[in-house]
Motif scaffolding. Structure first.
Motif, PDB file in Angstrom:
ATOM      1  N   VAL A  84      92.104 -87.942   3.676  1.00 48.73           N
ATOM      2  CA  VAL A  84      93.270 -87.065   3.833  1.00 48.73           C
ATOM      3  C   VAL A  84      92.870 -85.596   3.727  1.00 48.73           C
ATOM      4  CG1 VAL A  84      94.802 -88.824   2.886  1.00 48.73           C
ATOM      5  CG2 VAL A  84      93.846 -87.089   1.373  1.00 48.73           C
ATOM      6  N   ASP A  85      93.661 -84.747   4.360  1.00 56.03           N
ATOM      7  CA  ASP A  85      93.435 -83.303   4.289  1.00 56.03           C
ATOM      8  C   ASP A  85      93.994 -82.739   2.987  1.00 56.03           C
ATOM      9  OD1 ASP A  85      92.297 -83.262   6.838  1.00 56.03           O
ATOM     10  OD2 ASP A  85      94.262 -83.062   7.799  1.00 56.03           O
ATOM     11  N   GLY A 111     100.758 -86.286 -10.361  1.00 62.88           N
ATOM     12  CA  GLY A 111     100.967 -84.922  -9.896  1.00 62.88           C
ATOM     13  C   GLY A 111     100.279 -84.645  -8.574  1.00 62.88           C
ATOM     14  N   GLY A 112      99.037 -85.081  -8.456  1.00 63.89           N
ATOM     15  CA  GLY A 112      98.308 -84.857  -7.216  1.00 63.89           C
ATOM     16  C   GLY A 112      98.911 -85.603  -6.053  1.00 63.89           C
ATOM     17  N   ALA A 113      99.320 -86.854  -6.278  1.00 64.06           N
ATOM     18  CA  ALA A 113      99.882 -87.663  -5.196  1.00 64.06           C
ATOM     19  C   ALA A 113     101.174 -87.067  -4.659  1.00 64.06           C
ATOM     20  CB  ALA A 113     100.111 -89.093  -5.684  1.00 64.06           C
ATOM     21  N   VAL A 114     102.064 -86.653  -5.552  1.00 68.06           N
ATOM     22  CA  VAL A 114     103.349 -86.148  -5.078  1.00 68.06           C
ATOM     23  C   VAL A 114     103.199 -84.795  -4.387  1.00 68.06           C
ATOM     24  CG1 VAL A 114     104.576 -87.411  -6.870  1.00 68.06           C
ATOM     25  CG2 VAL A 114     104.014 -85.022  -7.250  1.00 68.06           C
ATOM     26  N   LEU A 115     102.292 -83.955  -4.865  1.00 66.60           N
ATOM     27  CA  LEU A 115     102.128 -82.655  -4.213  1.00 66.60           C
ATOM     28  C   LEU A 115     101.482 -82.805  -2.836  1.00 66.60           C
ATOM     29  CD1 LEU A 115     101.178 -80.191  -7.088  1.00 66.60           C
ATOM     30  CD2 LEU A 115     103.404 -80.718  -6.081  1.00 66.60           C
ATOM     31  N   MET A 116     100.554 -83.742  -2.709  1.00 67.71           N
ATOM     32  CA  MET A 116      99.982 -83.985  -1.383  1.00 67.71           C
ATOM     33  C   MET A 116     101.074 -84.430  -0.411  1.00 67.71           C
ATOM     34  SD  MET A 116      96.696 -83.356  -1.214  1.00 67.71           S
ATOM     35  CE  MET A 116      95.895 -84.408  -0.013  1.00 67.71           C
ATOM     36  N   ALA A 117     102.032 -85.229  -0.874  1.00 64.15           N
ATOM     37  CA  ALA A 117     103.109 -85.698  -0.007  1.00 64.15           C
ATOM     38  C   ALA A 117     104.130 -84.601   0.272  1.00 64.15           C
ATOM     39  CB  ALA A 117     103.803 -86.906  -0.664  1.00 64.15           C
ATOM     40  N   PHE A 144     101.087 -92.784   4.277  1.00 61.79           N
ATOM     41  CA  PHE A 144     100.327 -94.015   4.060  1.00 61.79           C
ATOM     42  C   PHE A 144      99.283 -93.825   2.970  1.00 61.79           C
ATOM     43  CE2 PHE A 144      96.561 -96.603   5.110  1.00 61.79           C
ATOM     44  CZ  PHE A 144      97.119 -97.869   5.008  1.00 61.79           C
ATOM     45  N   ALA A 145      98.596 -92.699   3.014  1.00 63.15           N
ATOM     46  CA  ALA A 145      97.540 -92.436   2.038  1.00 63.15           C
ATOM     47  C   ALA A 145      98.096 -92.341   0.623  1.00 63.15           C
ATOM     48  CB  ALA A 145      96.795 -91.153   2.396  1.00 63.15           C
ATOM     49  N   THR A 146      99.238 -91.682   0.456  1.00 65.68           N
ATOM     50  CA  THR A 146      99.793 -91.524  -0.891  1.00 65.68           C
ATOM     51  C   THR A 146     100.341 -92.839  -1.429  1.00 65.68           C
ATOM     52  OG1 THR A 146     101.909 -90.777   0.049  1.00 65.68           O
ATOM     53  CG2 THR A 146     100.341 -89.076  -0.610  1.00 65.68           C
ATOM     54  N   ARG A 158      93.279 -82.979  -3.613  1.00 67.65           N
ATOM     55  CA  ARG A 158      92.606 -84.172  -3.098  1.00 67.65           C
ATOM     56  C   ARG A 158      91.487 -84.642  -4.021  1.00 67.65           C
ATOM     57  NH1 ARG A 158      89.316 -84.278   2.538  1.00 67.65           N
ATOM     58  NH2 ARG A 158      87.927 -82.989   1.273  1.00 67.65           N
ATOM     59  N   ALA A 159      90.687 -83.717  -4.531  1.00 65.75           N
ATOM     60  CA  ALA A 159      89.571 -84.100  -5.394  1.00 65.75           C
ATOM     61  C   ALA A 159      90.051 -84.843  -6.627  1.00 65.75           C
ATOM     62  CB  ALA A 159      88.782 -82.857  -5.807  1.00 65.75           C
ATOM     63  N   MET A 160      91.158 -84.393  -7.212  1.00 67.20           N
ATOM     64  CA  MET A 160      91.670 -85.033  -8.411  1.00 67.20           C
ATOM     65  C   MET A 160      92.230 -86.424  -8.114  1.00 67.20           C
ATOM     66  SD  MET A 160      90.699 -82.849 -10.405  1.00 67.20           S
ATOM     67  CE  MET A 160      91.091 -83.921 -11.781  1.00 67.20           C
ATOM     68  N   LEU A 161      92.770 -86.619  -6.922  1.00 65.10           N
ATOM     69  CA  LEU A 161      93.269 -87.938  -6.549  1.00 65.10           C
ATOM     70  C   LEU A 161      92.144 -88.962  -6.497  1.00 65.10           C
ATOM     71  CD1 LEU A 161      95.882 -87.249  -3.731  1.00 65.10           C
ATOM     72  CD2 LEU A 161      96.307 -87.961  -6.066  1.00 65.10           C
TER      73      LEU A 161
END
Length: 448
Positions: free
Chosen positions: A198-199, A122-128, A3-5, A72-75
Motif C-alpha cells: 500500500v501507498d 491508529g495506523g490502519a484507520v488513518l491509512m483508510a 482491502f489492505a486495511t 505504513r511502516a508502523m502497520l
C-alpha cells in the motif's frame, strides 16, 4: 486501500481474539490449574486485561513514530509483532510441563500482543480515512473497523472447527487449542505482503514533503488536547466493554461452564458467536454509510441507544440455556455494537489536528480500551461469582454506556472537515463543545 486495511486488521484481531477465546475455554486448566477453577478463571481473564494496560505504550510508540516516519511502516511492524507473539503462544509448555514459568511466558507474550494492538488501530484507520474523499470517510473508515468483528468471526469459527470436528473433547485440551495460534504464521505472511504494497497516507506524505512533522507529537498532544483525549476515550469505552463480553471470553465461559446455569456445549456456543460476529460485521459497515449520511455523532448515539435497550434482553436470552435464544440475544446486541463502532475511525481522524493525529487516535483508542474492555470479562466474572446473577453485569454495562453517551454529547461532529496539513489552524479549534468552533463548517456539523 480498503482491502489492505480490512485484511490487516482482521489478521491482527484474529490473533488478539483467539487468546480471549482460549482464555475462556482452556487456559484455566492448562496454565492456572493450581489456583482452582474459580480463581484460575479470574487469573486467566486477568491476563486478557493485562494486555490492555500495555496498549497505551504501543499507542505512544506507534503514535510518535507514525507521526514522525509514517503510517505504513508502523502497520507492518505491529502486524509482525502480533503474529509472532500469537504463534509462540501455540508452542508454550503448560503448567504441568514447566510449572510457574508457563503462565509467566504466557503473560509476557500477551503483553507483546497488547503493545501491538495499541499501535495497530491508529495506523490502519488513518491509512483508510486520509486516503478517502471527504464525503466517503465514514464508509472508508468502517473497513478497518470491520476487521474487528471479522477477526472475532475467524477466531470463533476456527475454534469451533477444532472443538467440533478436528479435536473434539479431551483432544482440544491436549493439543487442539494450539492449532488456531499456530495458524497465525500463515495469516501474517498474507498480511505482510498486502501491507507492504500500500501507498503511504497522502496527509503524511504532504507533511514529510513540507517538513511539517512535529518533533514531539506526544508532548504537543497532551499539552493542547488532553480533554479531547479523555472524551474520545470514553466514547469508545462503552462499546469496548460491551464487545469484550463476547470477544474477551466471558459469554463463552459462562455459557459452557458445565457447573453453571446454562451448561451448553462448546461448539454450538462458538458457532452462535460466529454468527453474531457476521451480523456485527454487517452493522459496522452499515454504520459507516450512515455516518456519511447522518453524521458520526448521530450514528454513534443511535448505536448506544440500541445497546442500552438490548443489554438486559441479551442476558435473559443467554440464560435460557438454549442455543437459538442465545444466538438471538447476541445478534440483537451486536446491532448496537456495530452502529457504535463503525463511525469511530472517521470521527477520531476529524477531531485531531494533522500534526498529532496518529498519536491522538491511537492513544485515545488505547485508553478507551483500558477504561472499557481491559478487565470487563474479569469484572463480569467477579460480579457473577459474588452475586449469583448475570444481571449485575448488565448494570455494569449500563453505567459504561451512560458515560459514553455523555462523552458523545460533549464532542462535536466535524464531518467533512479538511484533514490536510494546510488546514491545521481550523483543526486545532472546535472539537469539543467547550472550545470555540473554527469555522461555519464546524458550527454546521455541531448542529447536526
Amino acid at each position: 486501500m480498503a482491502f489492505a486495511t480490512v485484511i490487516g486488521t482482521t489478521i491482527e484481531w484474529y490473533d488478539f481474539f483467539i487468546y480471549g477465546t482460549a482464555a475462556g475455554l482452556v487456559f484455566t486448566q492448562l496454565f492456572f490449574a493450581p489456583a482452582g477453577p474459580q480463581i484460575g478463571l479470574l487469573l486467566s481473564f486477568a491476563t486478557v486485561g493485562i494486555s490492555f494496560v500495555f496498549r497505551p505504550l504501543g499507542a505512544f510508540l506507534a503514535g510518535h513514530f507514525g507521526d514522525r516516519i509514517g503510517r505504513r511502516a508502523m502497520l507492518v511492524i505491529t502486524l509482525v509483532m502480533m503474529g509472532g507473539a500469537t504463534a509462540v503462544i501455540g508452542l508454550l509448555p503448560t503448567y504441568e510441563d514447566a510449572g510457574v514459568l508457563a503462565p509467566i511466558l504466557l503473560l509476557v507474550l500477551r503483553i507483546l500482543q497488547g503493545i501491538s494492538a495499541g499501535g495497530e488501530w491508529g495506523g490502519a484507520v488513518l491509512m483508510a480515512v486520509e486516503h478517502a474523499p471527504a464525503h466517503r470517510r465514514g464508509r472508508a473508515g468502517a473497513f478497518p473497523q470491520i476487521g474487528v468483528p471479522l477477526g472475532m468471526l475467524l477466531a470463533s469459527g476456527v475454534t469451533a472447527l477444532m472443538t467440533g470436528v478436528i479435536a473434539p473433547g479431551q483432544a482440544f485440551l491436549d493439543w487442539g487449542w494450539r492449532i488456531p495460534f499456530l495458524l497465525s504464521t500463515v495469516l501474517i505472511g498474507v498480511g505482510y505482503v498486502v501491507r507492504r504494497a500500500v501507498d503511504e497516507s497522502p496527509v503524511f506524505a504532504e507533511m514529510a514533503a513540507k517538513k511539517q512533522r512535529t518533533k514531539a507529537p506526544i508532548v504537543e498532544l497532551f499539552r493542547r488536547h488532553w480533554l479531547l483525549i479523555v472524551l474520545a476515550a470514553f466514547v469508545f469505552a462503552g462499546n469496548n466493554a460491551a464487545g469484550y463480553m463476547t470477544t474477551g471470553g466471558f459469554i463463552t465461559n459462562y455459557a459452557t461452564d458445565p457447573e453453571g446455569e446454562v451448561a451448553l456445549e462448546r461448539t454450538p456456543v462458538l458457532l452462535a458467536i460466529t454468527g453474531a460476529a457476521a451480523l456485527w460485521t454487517l452493522t459496522t459497515f452499515l454504520s459507516g454509510i450512515m455516518a456519511d449520511r447522518f453524521g458520526r455523532k448521530r450514528t454513534y448515539l443511535i448505536g448506544y441507544a440500541s445497546l442500552i435497550l438490548t443489554v438486559i434482553p441479551m442476558f435473559a436470552l443467554v440464560n435460557t440455556g438454549r442455543i437459538w435464544p442465545l444466538f438471538l440475544g447476541l445478534a440483537l446486541f451486536t446491532v448496537g455494537l456495530g452502529l457504535a463502532y463503525g463511525p469511530q475511525s472517521a470521527w477520531y481522524a476529524e477531531i485531531f489536528p494533522a500534526s498529532v493525529r496518529f498519536s491522538g487516535v491511537a492513544i485515545s483508542y488505547a485508553l478507551g480500551a483500558i477504561l472499557g474492555g481491559a478487565f470487563a470479562p474479569m469484572i463480569a466474572t467477579t460480579l457473577v461469582q459474588a452475586t449469583g446473577s448475570i444481571y449485575t453485569v448488565a448494570g455494569y454495562l449500563l453505567v459504561m454506556f451512560a458515560l459514553a453517551v455523555v462523552a458523545c454529547a460533549l464532542l462535536r461532529d466535524r464531518t467533512g472537515i479538511d484533514l490536510g496539513v494546510d488546514n491545521q489552524a481550523e483543526q486545532e479549534r472546535g472539537a469539543t463543545v467547550f472550545s470555540q468552533a473554527g469555522s461555519s463548517a464546524d458550527l454546521a456539523a455541531h448542529v447536526r
